[in-house]
Design an enzyme around this catalytic site. Structure first.
Site, short mmCIF file in Angstrom:
data_model
loop_
_atom_site.label_atom_id
_atom_site.label_comp_id
_atom_site.label_asym_id
_atom_site.label_seq_id
_atom_site.Cartn_x
_atom_site.Cartn_y
_atom_site.Cartn_z
NE ARG A 51 -38.39 -46.84 10.72
CZ ARG A 51 -39.03 -47.22 9.41
NH1 ARG A 51 -40.44 -46.97 9.61
NH2 ARG A 51 -38.28 -48.57 8.96
CG ASP A 177 -18.20 -41.60 -5.29
OD1 ASP A 177 -17.79 -42.53 -4.90
OD2 ASP A 177 -19.01 -41.22 -6.70
CG HIS A 178 -17.80 -46.44 -2.08
ND1 HIS A 178 -18.74 -46.59 -2.39
CD2 HIS A 178 -16.72 -47.13 -2.65
CE1 HIS A 178 -18.76 -47.77 -3.56
NE2 HIS A 178 -17.95 -48.74 -3.22
CE LYS A 182 -12.62 -49.40 -4.85
NZ LYS A 182 -12.76 -50.34 -4.30
CG ASP A 235 -25.99 -47.51 -9.03
OD1 ASP A 235 -26.38 -47.20 -8.03
OD2 ASP A 235 -25.45 -49.22 -8.97
CG HIS A 240 -18.88 -44.85 -8.12
ND1 HIS A 240 -18.78 -44.79 -6.86
CD2 HIS A 240 -20.27 -45.75 -8.23
CE1 HIS A 240 -19.84 -44.56 -6.20
NE2 HIS A 240 -20.32 -46.21 -6.17
P1 NAP Z 1 -31.30 -50.49 4.77
O1 NAP Z 1 -30.82 -51.82 5.57
O2 NAP Z 1 -32.74 -50.76 3.94
O3 NAP Z 1 -31.49 -49.84 5.70
C1 NAP Z 1 -31.88 -48.72 5.93
C2 NAP Z 1 -31.89 -47.52 7.40
O4 NAP Z 1 -32.60 -47.32 7.69
C3 NAP Z 1 -32.54 -48.90 8.78
O5 NAP Z 1 -31.50 -48.83 10.17
C4 NAP Z 1 -33.23 -49.08 9.44
O6 NAP Z 1 -34.11 -49.13 10.41
C5 NAP Z 1 -33.86 -47.06 8.99
N1 NAP Z 1 -34.36 -46.74 9.13
C6 NAP Z 1 -35.49 -46.44 7.80
N2 NAP Z 1 -36.94 -45.41 7.65
C7 NAP Z 1 -36.48 -45.21 9.62
C8 NAP Z 1 -36.59 -44.11 9.87
N3 NAP Z 1 -38.08 -43.62 9.58
N4 NAP Z 1 -36.02 -43.54 10.70
C9 NAP Z 1 -35.19 -43.55 11.35
N5 NAP Z 1 -34.63 -45.03 10.76
C10 NAP Z 1 -35.48 -45.34 10.02
O7 NAP Z 1 -30.34 -49.41 3.58
P2 NAP Z 1 -28.88 -49.94 3.84
O8 NAP Z 1 -28.80 -50.28 2.96
O9 NAP Z 1 -28.10 -49.68 5.22
O10 NAP Z 1 -28.44 -47.96 2.88
C11 NAP Z 1 -28.59 -46.79 3.51
C12 NAP Z 1 -28.67 -45.05 2.23
O11 NAP Z 1 -27.05 -46.29 2.13
C13 NAP Z 1 -28.98 -45.80 1.89
O12 NAP Z 1 -29.34 -44.01 1.08
C14 NAP Z 1 -28.31 -46.21 0.24
O13 NAP Z 1 -28.38 -45.86 -1.34
C15 NAP Z 1 -27.04 -46.14 0.81
N6 NAP Z 1 -25.88 -47.28 0.14
C16 NAP Z 1 -25.98 -48.51 0.75
C17 NAP Z 1 -25.24 -49.79 0.03
C18 NAP Z 1 -25.01 -50.61 0.50
O14 NAP Z 1 -24.17 -51.34 0.06
N7 NAP Z 1 -26.51 -51.28 1.37
C19 NAP Z 1 -24.20 -48.64 -0.65
C20 NAP Z 1 -24.10 -47.03 -1.09
C21 NAP Z 1 -25.08 -46.77 -0.63
P3 NAP Z 1 -35.39 -49.51 11.42
O15 NAP Z 1 -36.03 -50.11 9.56
O16 NAP Z 1 -35.32 -50.07 12.23
O17 NAP Z 1 -35.67 -47.96 11.02
#
Ligand code: NAP
Length: 484
Positions: A51, A177-178, A182, A235, A240
């Site tokens: 967004r 599932d990363h 590995k 989690d 995993h």
């Molecule tokens: P994050 O940093 O909160 O990023 C969320 C993203 O979604 C942002 O780019 C946000 O951008 C976008 N977004 C939010 N609402 C939106 C909407 N209505 N329309 C379009 N885009 C929208 O989250 P993250 O850590 O990257 O995690 C993303 C997913 O991966 C989650 O399901 C999380 O559980 C999973 N995950 C993350 C990690 C990690 O290491 N970070 C590891 C394993 C799994 P805008 O606000 O600009 O829209």
């Protein structure tokens, strides 16, 4: 030995959540490294979608910064970087509104492999699938990648599966599932099914027990909100550790193809016995000097969420009846170390007498920090001191066995994204697998909720609560030391 990098076909990838943490830390730097390695070439288009108002130029700047932060060494390859950034674009898209969808549809090339990475909160999976469908983007060339957490219990996972299944076939859905990406995890299959040596011994007749440990040094960090609603069981254990358990315990699939492998993994989960109250220990880390305890960190003084869980699992089938599997995972433990240890039984008779001591072969599959495989064998202690036995490792740390260049494996995300483009689902979880893993997890959680007991405190930098040690001591066994 020079490994061959086979380029994937040109593709279009849209990263929903392209401005988020995962995209910046893992997905985009990973794609760049695959570009540098020559695996991505030709007319490839990668589109960030979120967004935040930004144009493509601004996005390229953001991505260049993200790559420099995640992988400074790779980012120095400025020629590659400029060419990679040329592949990138950005569209302002709202998953729950109309903004940006017409533009995404216009950019879509029907003759292309098209991947849509849902790197957003799971609550947006449904709206994204719906919008993609409305804009005619769910045809056979499309595939979607979804992140964990995939639900928080069986009911929510079933709901998510149903939402996705409305518009996508199972063979278009890649549940990440990363851990499965590995190198060592795949090597586990190569070792088991590519060698004659291990498989004949891979059963309860020869294996005393198996330990799986995923230990972290970090606490919940900034993820406190999410983590406090999930806990270690949801989690880490449900996904995993369960996946590692499946790969260790499954029967040899007839072929190394996605459904053959996933069918066998599913059978393992289905054969798991219910976990009784004496089979589980939960813990919560205490504060240490300058380091807040769990409850402080999540801002919930009454939290009963576990940051550590250890359990004893049993698999009721011919291969494993009688061989327990001990699984543990937790935060703020003494070292960051993940490994699977297959502990073989004692030799049936010791010809060396009591003084030679008790020795066991242990096959250790190390997942982090240094990926590799080690086989503990018993030999004679060198020297004139008589027939004294010692255990030594046959060490196959990949960096040493293969040379540092060969052992410079792609990160799990790199490999998995390339598999998405190649259309290979072997290392991704199928919907029924995820649901079965939740059904088992839900029962474990229901067990401790019914008892109403709190997690046991444990010290930061320890191996978890003492009761977790007792879980094995009671069986006359002991955990391996948590050691990187
Ligand atoms: P994050 O940093 O909160 O990023 C969320 C993203 O979604 C942002 O780019 C946000 O951008 C976008 N977004 C939010 N609402 C939106 C909407 N209505 N329309 C379009 N885009 C929208 O989250 P993250 O850590 O990257 O995690 C993303 C997913 O991966 C989650 O399901 C999380 O559980 C999973 N995950 C993350 C990690 C990690 O290491 N970070 C590891 C394993 C799994 P805008 O606000 O600009 O829209």
């Amino acid at each position: 030995m020079v490994s061959r990098v086979i380029p994937v076909d040109p593709f279009d990838l849209v990263i929903f959540g392209g401005t988020g943490d995962l995209a910046r830390r893992k997905i985009l730097p990973g794609l760049f490294r695959r570009y540098c390695a020559g695996q991505i070439e030709g007319d490839v288009r990668i589109t960030g979608a979120a967004r935040t108002e930004m144009d493509s130029e601004g996005y390229r700047e953001m991505v260049a910064e993200a790559i420099a932060e995640a992988d400074p060494q790779a980012a120095r390859q400025s020629e590659h970087l400029a060419a990679f950034l040329d592949m990138l674009g950005y569209v302002v898209v709202d998953a729950t509104g109309e903004a940006g969808w017409a533009e995404l549809a216009r950019l879509s090339r029907p003759d292309r492999i098209r991947a849509y990475y849902f790197s957003v909160a799971p609550s947006l999976f449904g709206p994204l699938a719906e919008r993609l469908h409305q804009h005619g983007l769910t045809d056979g060339a499309a595939r979607i990648v979804v992140e964990k957490p995939f639900g928080r219990d069986l009911a929510s996972a079933q709901e998510l599966n149903a939402v996705l299944a409305k518009h996508f076939h199972e063979n278009q859905i890649y549940r990440i599932d990363h851990y499965l990406g590995k190198e060592t995890v795949q090597n586990l299959m190569a070792i088991r099914f590519g060698n004659m040596l291990f498989e004949p011994l891979w059963n309860s007749q020869y294996v005393d027990h198996i330990q799986i440990t995923v230990a972290e040094v970090v606490g919940v960090g900034t993820r406190g909100d999410y983590y406090d609603r999930a806990g270690a069981m949801r989690d880490m254990m449900q996904n995993h550790l369960m996946q590692l358990l499946c790969l260790i315990a499954m029967e040899p699939p007839a072929k190394f193809n996605p459904d053959a492998v996933r069918d066998e993994k599913l059978k393992v989960i289905r054969a798991l016995d219910p976990v009784g109250p004496d089979d589980v220990v939960r813990g919560q880390y205490q504060g240490a000097r300058n380091r807040p305890g769990y409850r402080n960190q999540v801002g919930n003084r009454d939290s009963t969420t576990e940051s550590f869980v250890a359990l004893r699992a049993r698999i009721s089938n011919w291969r494993w009846a009688g061989t327990p599997f001990y699984l543990r995972t937790g935060k703020r433990l003494k070292e960051r170390a993940s490994e699977i240890a297959v502990v073989f039984k004692d030799a049936p008779h010791s010809i060396f007498g009591e003084e030679a001591g008790r020795h066991r072969n242990i096959l250790t599959i190390k997942l982090q920090p240094n990926e590799g495989i080690e086989l503990g064998v018993t030999i004679k202690e060198p020297g004139p001191g008589g027939m004294r036995l010692i255990d030594v490792p046959l060490d196959m740390t990949f960096a040493e066995a293969l040379g540092p260049e060969e052992a410079d494996f792609p990160d799990a995300y790199e490999r998995l994204i390339m598999d998405v483009i190649r259309g290979n689902q072997t290392l991704f979880m199928r919907g029924d697998e995820v649901e079965e893993a939740w059904a088992w997890t839900d029962a474990v959680i229901a067990g401790w909720e019914a008892r109403g007991d709190d997690p046991l405190p444990y010290d930061t930098g320890s191996s978890g609560p003492d009761d977790a040690l007792m879980l094995m001591h009671r069986d006359g066994r002991r955990w391996r030391e948590i050691k990187a």
